[in-house]
Design a protein around this motif. Structure first.
Motif, PDB file in Angstrom:
ATOM      1  N   PRO A 238      41.373  51.996  37.860  1.00  0.00           N
ATOM      2  CA  PRO A 238      41.098  50.901  36.916  1.00  0.00           C
ATOM      3  C   PRO A 238      41.365  51.294  35.465  1.00  0.00           C
ATOM      4  N   LEU A 239      41.132  52.572  35.138  1.00  0.00           N
ATOM      5  CA  LEU A 239      41.333  53.030  33.762  1.00  0.00           C
ATOM      6  C   LEU A 239      42.782  52.829  33.335  1.00  0.00           C
ATOM      7  N   THR A 240      43.713  53.382  34.107  1.00  0.00           N
ATOM      8  CA  THR A 240      45.125  53.271  33.732  1.00  0.00           C
ATOM      9  C   THR A 240      45.641  51.844  33.881  1.00  0.00           C
ATOM     10  N   ALA A 241      45.176  51.138  34.910  1.00  0.00           N
ATOM     11  CA  ALA A 241      45.670  49.771  35.119  1.00  0.00           C
ATOM     12  C   ALA A 241      45.272  48.856  33.964  1.00  0.00           C
ATOM     13  N   LYS A 242      44.002  48.898  33.564  1.00  0.00           N
ATOM     14  CA  LYS A 242      43.542  48.017  32.484  1.00  0.00           C
ATOM     15  C   LYS A 242      44.141  48.413  31.136  1.00  0.00           C
ATOM     16  N   LEU A 243      44.191  49.721  30.865  1.00  0.00           N
ATOM     17  CA  LEU A 243      44.707  50.145  29.557  1.00  0.00           C
ATOM     18  C   LEU A 243      46.220  49.932  29.447  1.00  0.00           C
ATOM     19  N   THR A 244      46.968  50.101  30.562  1.00  0.00           N
ATOM     20  CA  THR A 244      48.390  49.792  30.486  1.00  0.00           C
ATOM     21  C   THR A 244      48.616  48.297  30.270  1.00  0.00           C
ATOM     22  N   ALA A 245      47.765  47.470  30.875  1.00  0.00           N
ATOM     23  CA  ALA A 245      47.872  46.021  30.644  1.00  0.00           C
ATOM     24  C   ALA A 245      47.641  45.696  29.173  1.00  0.00           C
ATOM     25  N   PHE A 246      46.614  46.313  28.574  1.00  0.00           N
ATOM     26  CA  PHE A 246      46.356  46.089  27.148  1.00  0.00           C
ATOM     27  C   PHE A 246      47.510  46.623  26.300  1.00  0.00           C
ATOM     28  N   ALA A 247      48.061  47.798  26.672  1.00  0.00           N
ATOM     29  CA  ALA A 247      49.134  48.401  25.872  1.00  0.00           C
ATOM     30  C   ALA A 247      50.402  47.555  25.922  1.00  0.00           C
ATOM     31  N   VAL A 248      50.827  47.180  27.130  1.00  0.00           N
ATOM     32  CA  VAL A 248      52.058  46.384  27.257  1.00  0.00           C
ATOM     33  C   VAL A 248      51.887  45.022  26.601  1.00  0.00           C
TER      34      VAL A 248
ATOM     35  N   ARG B  76      51.756  45.097  40.429  1.00  0.00           N
ATOM     36  CA  ARG B  76      50.882  44.944  41.604  1.00  0.00           C
ATOM     37  C   ARG B  76      49.513  45.561  41.351  1.00  0.00           C
ATOM     38  N   LYS B  77      49.468  46.661  40.587  1.00  0.00           N
ATOM     39  CA  LYS B  77      48.172  47.253  40.241  1.00  0.00           C
ATOM     40  C   LYS B  77      47.382  46.311  39.338  1.00  0.00           C
ATOM     41  N   TRP B  78      48.077  45.696  38.369  1.00  0.00           N
ATOM     42  CA  TRP B  78      47.387  44.734  37.498  1.00  0.00           C
ATOM     43  C   TRP B  78      46.791  43.594  38.324  1.00  0.00           C
ATOM     44  N   MET B  79      47.599  43.070  39.252  1.00  0.00           N
ATOM     45  CA  MET B  79      47.120  41.924  40.038  1.00  0.00           C
ATOM     46  C   MET B  79      46.013  42.329  41.005  1.00  0.00           C
ATOM     47  N   ALA B  80      46.059  43.573  41.503  1.00  0.00           N
ATOM     48  CA  ALA B  80      44.978  44.038  42.375  1.00  0.00           C
ATOM     49  C   ALA B  80      43.670  44.121  41.598  1.00  0.00           C
ATOM     50  N   ILE B  81      43.732  44.617  40.361  1.00  0.00           N
ATOM     51  CA  ILE B  81      42.529  44.668  39.513  1.00  0.00           C
ATOM     52  C   ILE B  81      42.055  43.259  39.193  1.00  0.00           C
ATOM     53  N   ARG B  82      43.010  42.352  38.951  1.00  0.00           N
ATOM     54  CA  ARG B  82      42.647  40.967  38.625  1.00  0.00           C
ATOM     55  C   ARG B  82      41.937  40.300  39.795  1.00  0.00           C
ATOM     56  N   ASP B  83      42.454  40.497  41.009  1.00  0.00           N
ATOM     57  CA  ASP B  83      41.897  39.783  42.155  1.00  0.00           C
ATOM     58  C   ASP B  83      40.543  40.341  42.587  1.00  0.00           C
ATOM     59  N   MET B  84      40.386  41.663  42.630  1.00  0.00           N
ATOM     60  CA  MET B  84      39.088  42.266  42.974  1.00  0.00           C
ATOM     61  C   MET B  84      39.140  43.741  42.595  1.00  0.00           C
ATOM     62  N   ASP B  85      38.515  44.077  41.486  1.00  0.00           N
ATOM     63  CA  ASP B  85      38.649  45.431  40.950  1.00  0.00           C
ATOM     64  C   ASP B  85      38.022  46.495  41.860  1.00  0.00           C
ATOM     65  N   ILE B  86      36.918  46.156  42.520  1.00  0.00           N
ATOM     66  CA  ILE B  86      36.265  47.155  43.387  1.00  0.00           C
ATOM     67  C   ILE B  86      37.154  47.473  44.590  1.00  0.00           C
ATOM     68  N   ALA B  87      37.709  46.427  45.208  1.00  0.00           N
ATOM     69  CA  ALA B  87      38.605  46.638  46.355  1.00  0.00           C
ATOM     70  C   ALA B  87      39.855  47.403  45.922  1.00  0.00           C
ATOM     71  N   ALA B  88      40.368  47.097  44.726  1.00  0.00           N
ATOM     72  CA  ALA B  88      41.549  47.803  44.226  1.00  0.00           C
ATOM     73  C   ALA B  88      41.263  49.288  44.041  1.00  0.00           C
ATOM     74  N   GLU B  89      40.075  49.593  43.521  1.00  0.00           N
ATOM     75  CA  GLU B  89      39.712  50.994  43.317  1.00  0.00           C
ATOM     76  C   GLU B  89      39.577  51.714  44.654  1.00  0.00           C
ATOM     77  N   ILE B  90      39.084  51.008  45.687  1.00  0.00           N
ATOM     78  CA  ILE B  90      38.918  51.626  47.003  1.00  0.00           C
ATOM     79  C   ILE B  90      40.268  52.001  47.607  1.00  0.00           C
ATOM     80  N   ILE B  91      41.289  51.158  47.378  1.00  0.00           N
ATOM     81  CA  ILE B  91      42.602  51.455  47.981  1.00  0.00           C
ATOM     82  C   ILE B  91      43.436  52.381  47.101  1.00  0.00           C
ATOM     83  N   GLY B  92      42.855  52.894  45.989  1.00  0.00           N
ATOM     84  CA  GLY B  92      43.536  53.920  45.225  1.00  0.00           C
ATOM     85  C   GLY B  92      44.059  53.519  43.862  1.00  0.00           C
ATOM     86  N   VAL B  93      43.800  52.304  43.426  1.00  0.00           N
ATOM     87  CA  VAL B  93      44.243  51.880  42.092  1.00  0.00           C
ATOM     88  C   VAL B  93      43.243  52.384  41.053  1.00  0.00           C
TER      89      VAL B  93
END
Length: 358
Positions: free
Chosen positions: A229-239, A210-227
């Protein structure tokens, strides 16, 4: 009528959140597993293992990995071939340095090493995105291929520059090398694919997904609700890189047995896996399977029909394949951006009412 969910009632959160909440889907899933593990190994021969099943399963793992990054994470990557090369060369170095360790451990460690490399090349995603991130990952593709070509340590100073998979066994059954039976190659790839699909499915429907998809749909809004971006994007790259590294290790050790990085993991490999998830469907685990099956099976069908049945020259059939793939990509992007996975969903919706639509 053939595909019904009537009568499926959920009385708990666990029942509602299970992977296959509809009984029909669960029965179909178990039926496919029974056929894959209990029937196909006894029918497997060298032709079907080498031409379809083994490459299909390896590419499906790579497509799942790229789909996690592109389809669920919203990050663009054109470096899939380079990351597969990292998995292959990591597996080769581990196999030759620690021959007493199981090949299963080597493949998993190769995926872990690729995940570290993926995180390193994913760092630019924190500052750039879209077209610029695609160019950055494309640079990673060319850099990694150049690295494995120019540094002899990676191929153990071999005069040919190739890496060759030593013979390894699991529970006394040879799974790598020229003496490997077709069913053994099939089974080890099937086990890795099944585990990879289960992990990916549970990751994408959990909090991480859900964090990945929140960043995908709108990263600024995702960051506002507490996601973050650093961990979400890097975990996506790692996995994503982990799955692609595992597929690269299997592609080298189990499927080909000997590779040269420029031929096996060039830029065409990156585009091939990207086409698989575009045709199969972005943001869908099933789409990764469908796209891999389609692009692996297409050359086999064209060869059987064009070369063996109609007697056309091989180069003409290869050109027809490129035309078909290119045309399908344009059609899917215009008419159905969610690919074969969306067509499958629409077909299931139709089957719910057929043949009594009212």
């Amino acid at each position: 009528m053939f595909y019904r969910e009537a009568g499926d009632f959920k009385t708990s959160y666990q029942e509602d959140s299970q992977t296959f909440p509809i009984k029909f889907d669960r029965y179909r899933y178990f039926f496919v597993l029974i056929v894959a593990f209990g029937v196909l190994p006894f029918l497997m021969n060298d032709y079907w293992a080498s031409s379809f099943f083994v490459p299909f399963m390896i590419y499906a793992i790579a497509a799942i990995g790229l789909n996690i990054l592109v389809g669920f994470g919203g990050q663009v990557s054109l470096g899939t071939g380079g990351f597969m090369a990292v998995g292959a060369y990591a597996c080769y170095k581990l196999m030759t340095s620690f021959p007493e360790v199981s090949i299963i451990i080597h493949v998993i460690l190769a995926g872990g090493i690729t995940a570290g490399v993926g995180v390193l090349f994913g760092l630019p995603s924190l500052r750039i995105k879209g077209f610029y991130l695609a160019v950055a990952t494309l640079a990673a593709q060319f850099f990694l291929v150049w690295l494995f070509n120019k540094v002899p340590w990676f191929y153990n100073y071999s005069a040919s520059g190739q890496i060759n998979a030593p013979e390894r066994s699991v529970f006394g059954i040879i799974v790598t090398g020229p003496n490997t039976d077709a069913w053994a190659k099939y089974m080890i790839c099937l086990i890795f694919l099944t585990v990879a699909a289960l992990i990916a499915r549970n990751l994408t429907r959990g909090s991480i997904g859900r964090k990945w998809m929140a960043i995908r749909d709108m990263d600024i809004a995702a960051e506002i609700i507490g996601v973050n971006p650093l961990t979400a994007k890097l975990t996506a790259f790692a996995v994503s890189s982990f799955f692609i590294g595992v597929s690269g290790a299997l592609f080298f050790a189990v499927y080909l047995g000997a590779v040269e990085v420029g031929e096996a993991f060039g830029i065409t490999k990156s585009f091939l896996v990207l086409f698989m998830i575009i045709i199969g469907g972005l943001g869908s685990i099933f789409g990764s399977f469908a796209g891999a099956a389609f692009l692996v099976l297409l050359p086999v069908v064209l060869k059987l029909v064009g070369v063996d049945l109609l007697g056309w020259p091989t180069d003409i059939v290869a050109h027809i394949q490129l035309v078909i793939v290119g045309g399908l990509i344009v059609l899917f992007l215009i008419l159905e951006p969610h690919g074969l996975a969306q067509l499958w969903r629409v077909a299931k919706e139709k089957l719910r009412l057929w043949p009594f639509p009212h």
